[in-house]
Design a protein around this motif. Structure first.
Motif, PDB file in Angstrom:
ATOM      1  N   ALA A  71       0.819  -1.214   0.000  1.00 37.73           N
ATOM      2  CA  ALA A  71       0.000   0.000   0.000  1.00 37.73           C
ATOM      3  C   ALA A  71       0.854   1.266   0.000  1.00 37.73           C
ATOM      4  N   TRP A  72       2.155   1.116   0.270  1.00 39.78           N
ATOM      5  CA  TRP A  72       3.052   2.271   0.294  1.00 39.78           C
ATOM      6  C   TRP A  72       3.691   2.544  -1.067  1.00 39.78           C
ATOM      7  N   LYS A  73       3.218   1.899  -2.078  1.00 35.73           N
ATOM      8  CA  LYS A  73       3.783   2.089  -3.422  1.00 35.73           C
ATOM      9  C   LYS A  73       3.726   3.570  -3.814  1.00 35.73           C
ATOM     10  N   ASN A  74       4.807   4.038  -4.417  1.00 36.27           N
ATOM     11  CA  ASN A  74       4.955   5.434  -4.854  1.00 36.27           C
ATOM     12  C   ASN A  74       5.108   6.418  -3.694  1.00 36.27           C
ATOM     13  N   LYS A  75       5.311   5.895  -2.496  1.00 33.82           N
ATOM     14  CA  LYS A  75       5.599   6.744  -1.341  1.00 33.82           C
ATOM     15  C   LYS A  75       7.096   6.700  -1.040  1.00 33.82           C
ATOM     16  N   ASN A  76       7.578   7.744  -0.412  1.00 39.36           N
ATOM     17  CA  ASN A  76       8.922   7.681   0.156  1.00 39.36           C
ATOM     18  C   ASN A  76       8.855   6.951   1.487  1.00 39.36           C
ATOM     19  N   VAL A  77       9.880   6.182   1.792  1.00 39.69           N
ATOM     20  CA  VAL A  77       9.908   5.399   3.029  1.00 39.69           C
ATOM     21  C   VAL A  77      11.042   5.922   3.915  1.00 39.69           C
ATOM     22  N   ILE A  78      10.686   6.271   5.159  1.00 43.11           N
ATOM     23  CA  ILE A  78      11.647   6.809   6.125  1.00 43.11           C
ATOM     24  C   ILE A  78      11.924   5.749   7.185  1.00 43.11           C
ATOM     25  N   LEU A  79      13.197   5.505   7.437  1.00 43.72           N
ATOM     26  CA  LEU A  79      13.631   4.585   8.482  1.00 43.72           C
ATOM     27  C   LEU A  79      14.016   5.406   9.711  1.00 43.72           C
ATOM     28  N   HIS A  80      13.363   5.121  10.845  1.00 48.67           N
ATOM     29  CA  HIS A  80      13.560   5.883  12.080  1.00 48.67           C
ATOM     30  C   HIS A  80      14.217   5.022  13.162  1.00 48.67           C
ATOM     31  N   PHE A  81      15.131   5.630  13.907  1.00 48.54           N
ATOM     32  CA  PHE A  81      15.696   5.032  15.111  1.00 48.54           C
ATOM     33  C   PHE A  81      15.404   5.971  16.276  1.00 48.54           C
ATOM     34  N   GLY A  82      14.751   5.443  17.334  1.00 46.08           N
ATOM     35  CA  GLY A  82      14.477   6.274  18.502  1.00 46.08           C
ATOM     36  C   GLY A  82      15.749   6.735  19.176  1.00 46.08           C
ATOM     37  N   ALA A  83      16.683   5.824  19.385  1.00 43.82           N
ATOM     38  CA  ALA A  83      18.001   6.165  19.929  1.00 43.82           C
ATOM     39  C   ALA A  83      18.901   4.945  19.829  1.00 43.82           C
ATOM     40  N   VAL A  84      20.167   5.208  19.517  1.00 37.15           N
ATOM     41  CA  VAL A  84      21.198   4.168  19.458  1.00 37.15           C
ATOM     42  C   VAL A  84      22.442   4.730  20.152  1.00 37.15           C
ATOM     43  N   ASP A  85      22.957   4.012  21.109  1.00 37.82           N
ATOM     44  CA  ASP A  85      24.103   4.488  21.886  1.00 37.82           C
ATOM     45  C   ASP A  85      25.357   3.713  21.456  1.00 37.82           C
ATOM     46  N   TRP A  86      26.308   4.355  20.772  1.00 37.07           N
ATOM     47  CA  TRP A  86      26.496   5.788  20.617  1.00 37.07           C
ATOM     48  C   TRP A  86      26.673   6.152  19.140  1.00 37.07           C
ATOM     49  N   GLN A  87      27.623   5.529  18.464  1.00 40.74           N
ATOM     50  CA  GLN A  87      27.873   5.827  17.055  1.00 40.74           C
ATOM     51  C   GLN A  87      27.285   4.708  16.207  1.00 40.74           C
ATOM     52  N   ALA A  88      26.383   5.083  15.299  1.00 43.57           N
ATOM     53  CA  ALA A  88      25.665   4.081  14.502  1.00 43.57           C
ATOM     54  C   ALA A  88      25.859   4.328  13.016  1.00 43.57           C
ATOM     55  N   ASP A  89      26.268   3.280  12.292  1.00 41.70           N
ATOM     56  CA  ASP A  89      26.303   3.283  10.835  1.00 41.70           C
ATOM     57  C   ASP A  89      25.218   2.343  10.341  1.00 41.70           C
ATOM     58  N   VAL A  90      24.506   2.756   9.286  1.00 37.87           N
ATOM     59  CA  VAL A  90      23.340   2.005   8.833  1.00 37.87           C
ATOM     60  C   VAL A  90      23.475   1.649   7.354  1.00 37.87           C
ATOM     61  N   TRP A  91      23.184   0.388   7.038  1.00 39.31           N
ATOM     62  CA  TRP A  91      23.121  -0.093   5.660  1.00 39.31           C
ATOM     63  C   TRP A  91      21.706  -0.575   5.359  1.00 39.31           C
ATOM     64  N   VAL A  92      21.225  -0.318   4.170  1.00 41.47           N
ATOM     65  CA  VAL A  92      19.977  -0.902   3.677  1.00 41.47           C
ATOM     66  C   VAL A  92      20.297  -1.623   2.376  1.00 41.47           C
ATOM     67  N   ASN A  93      19.982  -2.917   2.342  1.00 42.63           N
ATOM     68  CA  ASN A  93      20.281  -3.749   1.177  1.00 42.63           C
ATOM     69  C   ASN A  93      21.743  -3.615   0.757  1.00 42.63           C
ATOM     70  N   ASP A  94      22.630  -3.702   1.772  1.00 42.74           N
ATOM     71  CA  ASP A  94      24.083  -3.694   1.587  1.00 42.74           C
ATOM     72  C   ASP A  94      24.647  -2.359   1.109  1.00 42.74           C
ATOM     73  N   VAL A  95      23.840  -1.299   1.143  1.00 42.12           N
ATOM     74  CA  VAL A  95      24.308   0.036   0.777  1.00 42.12           C
ATOM     75  C   VAL A  95      24.350   0.885   2.040  1.00 42.12           C
ATOM     76  N   LYS A  96      25.525   1.416   2.355  1.00 38.17           N
ATOM     77  CA  LYS A  96      25.615   2.273   3.527  1.00 38.17           C
ATOM     78  C   LYS A  96      24.895   3.589   3.241  1.00 38.17           C
ATOM     79  N   ILE A  97      23.957   3.943   4.123  1.00 34.25           N
ATOM     80  CA  ILE A  97      23.131   5.135   3.877  1.00 34.25           C
ATOM     81  C   ILE A  97      23.414   6.279   4.833  1.00 34.25           C
ATOM     82  N   GLY A  98      24.179   6.034   5.913  1.00 33.33           N
ATOM     83  CA  GLY A  98      24.484   7.165   6.782  1.00 33.33           C
ATOM     84  C   GLY A  98      24.998   6.761   8.145  1.00 33.33           C
ATOM     85  N   ARG A  99      25.398   7.776   8.896  1.00 34.64           N
ATOM     86  CA  ARG A  99      25.913   7.603  10.256  1.00 34.64           C
ATOM     87  C   ARG A  99      25.254   8.625  11.168  1.00 34.64           C
ATOM     88  N   HIS A 100      24.982   8.206  12.403  1.00 34.20           N
ATOM     89  CA  HIS A 100      24.526   9.130  13.437  1.00 34.20           C
ATOM     90  C   HIS A 100      25.380   8.923  14.672  1.00 34.20           C
TER      91      HIS A 100
END
Length: 603
Positions: A116-145
């Motif tokens: 049902a989310w077709k043609n929508k943008n999808v946002i991945l949320h993290f409430g909190a991660v302690d401390w340094q977090a790197d994130v990959w989606v489908n083996d692609v690194k998308i960012g660091r917090h």
């Protein structure tokens, strides 16, 4: 081909691990809520009550985890399953293992995006991660917090593929071997210092949005002017977009305001019902982004009409005021730790419980001590009606501490990286709570723990949020800046300093200790600032200290904080046991004296 082959192996391993049953780890005491956790759907409540969309998907549950040597790269195999969002050192994670500064913690799971989310943008949320977090989606690194206490998100739309998706998170957390804010976490827990917390400790979730959408709201009430200002933060907005804000009371529209994208929206709220601990009335709010008259995005929110300020009373004493009336603020030091979840409450019901008991005890305020809570905790404070003093979690090193006079020593000199990180994390924490009516005081430093550039940080904090009071350094080191002079003393209340130009508060006192067997974190290292043999003795001591506090209020104290809400690990100076199963003092007696103190400045 090698990458595809490894992915096939990985998915096979994950499928095997995900079938393993979950159960709490270890033999430490637990709360009664631990038995209510559904490992298929832990903490299922909507995680962001001040910016609500109808569609979302919770990613809490069993993930796979692995330890790896720092810098060694993504592991090929995983060690087992972990229940997210409970930190790996906690019992409720099902693991209860330490990580340390020389290792990384890796997480991995698969998920599907609803059709049902077709043609929508999808946002991945993290409430909190302690401390340094790197994130990959489908083996692609998308960012660091970087920051253990604030939410963050990524637009993962460009990285989605057909069918099943994968998300991988790498976490590094040096705890007290680094400069980062960490609160009471240490590698060698003892006394007032507690077990380290590493990794995901708040809800992970996804939601669909349009190309242009609202990602944050700053709402500031103005009871004197009879209005609110709302500043929405927008992604991918056009200059011609219009933001419309509707204020509602019990479903009926009170008023509407509009502004161009990027501008504050001013909405009149005539004859407003004011928010206070005695009457925590909340208005509903709808925020819509319009493009050529059509709705692009819509969120629901809420706010409370309240004002926190200072003024001199008839005796020339500077008092804190709530809604333009002198108001004594009195509450416990609340550390927000749990024997089974550490930083993470086992359930939302548990998260609410401590707040409700604080009100039951007759308090009207909570000092959230060197920890930050999930957004739902502040939502509960808003709804229940309790004022909040929000500490910045301490980090880095502690310079010389002077309690009884204004500081004349050398402040901590942080590295450039440490200072920049402090400012970033403090700003993100303030953003988290900016629109919560319950939050009335910012506390950037506690007892010289990591205290640096005090006057500059206080000024910077006040400029960022002029709608709240600033308590520069709870317990010292003291500078002639901010709105509050805050003294600490154990066990009994004293007034070691008095400032005629600012509000004077007793930021910590008490610490009445009482050991109750069968409810202890450890058997042989328990302590309180003063120890008593039974509940009657401890209650008598509490009332005596409260009566001493009452005598100091006419001489200048405008708020006080009692240590503390619950026992925490080997500290046994709580009003409740660490497992929340026993109220240790006579609730009726402490409520009676607490209500007298809270009402001491009311006219």
């Amino acid at each position: 081909m090698k990458k595809v082959f490894l992915s096939v192996i990985l998915i096979s391993i994950l499928n095997s691990l995900s079938s393993q049953p979950w159960q709490p780890a270890g033999e430490k005491i637990k709360t009664s809520w631990a038995e209510k956790i559904d490992p298929a759907n832990p903490l299922p409540e909507y995680p962001r009550p001040q910016l609500v969309r109808e569609q979302w998907q919770n990613l809490n549950g069993l993930w796979n985890y692995a330890f790896a040597k720092q810098g060694s790269g993504m592991p090929v195999e995983f060690d087992g399953s972990i229940l997210v969002p409970y930190p790996i050192e906690s019992s409720l994670s099902g693991v209860q293992k330490r990580v340390g500064e020389n290792q990384e913690l890796w997480y991995h799971r698969t998920f599907s995006v609803p059709s049902a989310w077709k043609n929508k943008n999808v946002i991945l949320h993290f409430g909190a991660v302690d401390w340094q977090a790197d994130v990959w989606v489908n083996d692609v690194k998308i960012g660091r917090h970087q920051g253990g206490y604030s939410p963050f998100s990524f637009d993962i739309t460009p990285f989605l593929q057909k069918g099943e998706q994968t998300v991988t998170v790498r976490v590094w957390d040096p705890t007290d071997r680094g400069f980062q804010p960490r609160g009471k976490q240490v590698n060698d827990p003892n006394g007032i210092w507690y077990t380290p917390v590493t990794g995901i400790w708040q809800t992970v979730w996804i939601e669909p949005v349009e190309k242009a959408y609202i990602n944050h709201l700053k709402t500031v009430p103005n009871i004197d002017g009879g209005n609110i200002t709302v500043l929405p933060s927008l992604e991918n907005a056009m200059p011609s977009d219009i933001v419309e804000v509707k204020v509602l009371e019990n479903g009926a529209v009170v008023n509407t305001g509009k502004a161009a994208a990027g501008q504050e929206v001013l909405v009149p709220v005539p004859d407003a019902k004011l928010w206070s601990p005695e009457s925590p009335f909340l208005y509903d709010m709808e925020v819509v982004v319009l493009r050529e008259g059509k709705t692009v995005d819509k969120v629901k929110s809420y706010f409370g009409m309240r004002k926190i300020s200072t003024a001199r009373d008839e005796n020339g004493v500077v008092r804190m005021q709530l809604n333009n009336k002198d108001y004594f603020q009195f509450g416990p030091l609340d550390q927000g730790w749990w024997p089974d979840g550490l930083y993470t409450a086992p359930t939302d019901e548990a998260l609410l419980y401590d707040i409700k008991k604080t009100k039951d005890f007759g308090f009207n305020m909570i000092r959230k001590h060197v920890k930050v809570e999930p957004a739902r905790w502040y939502y509960h404070c808003d709804r229940e009606g309790v004022l909040v003093w929000q500490d910045m979690p301490n980090g880095d090193q502690s310079p010389q501490w002077q309690r009884w006079n204004y500081f004349n020593g050398q402040e901590l000199k942080r590295s450039t990286e440490s200072e920049q990180n402090f400012r970033q994390e403090w700003k993100e924490i303030m953003d988290l709570c900016y629109s919560n009516p319950s939050v009335v005081v910012w506390v950037p430093f506690n007892e010289a723990w990591g205290q640096f550039k005090t006057e500059e940080i206080v000024e910077w904090t006040k400029n960022y949020d002029s709608s709240r009071l600033i308590n520069p350094a709870s317990g010292g080191n003291h500078y002639n800046t901010g709105d509050i002079l805050d003294m600490h003393n154990y066990p009994g209340p004293v007034m070691g300093l008095y400032d005629s130009k600012r509000v004077n508060v007793l930021g910590e006192y008490g610490g009445i200790g009482l050991v109750l067997q069968e409810h202890l974190w450890e058997e042989d290292r328990n302590w309180g600032y003063v120890q008593y043999k039974n509940s009657e003795e401890a209650t008598n001591a509490y009332v005596e200290l409260a009566e001493e506090l009452q005598k100091l209020i006419p001489f200048g104290y405008s708020a006080a904080v009692y240590t503390q809400t619950t026992d925490v690990e080997v500290e046994v100076n709580g009003l409740m046991t660490y497992d929340r199963k026993i109220i240790k003092l006579d609730e009726a007696r402490i409520r009676k004296v607490n209500r007298e103190i809270c009402g001491s400045l009311s006219k």
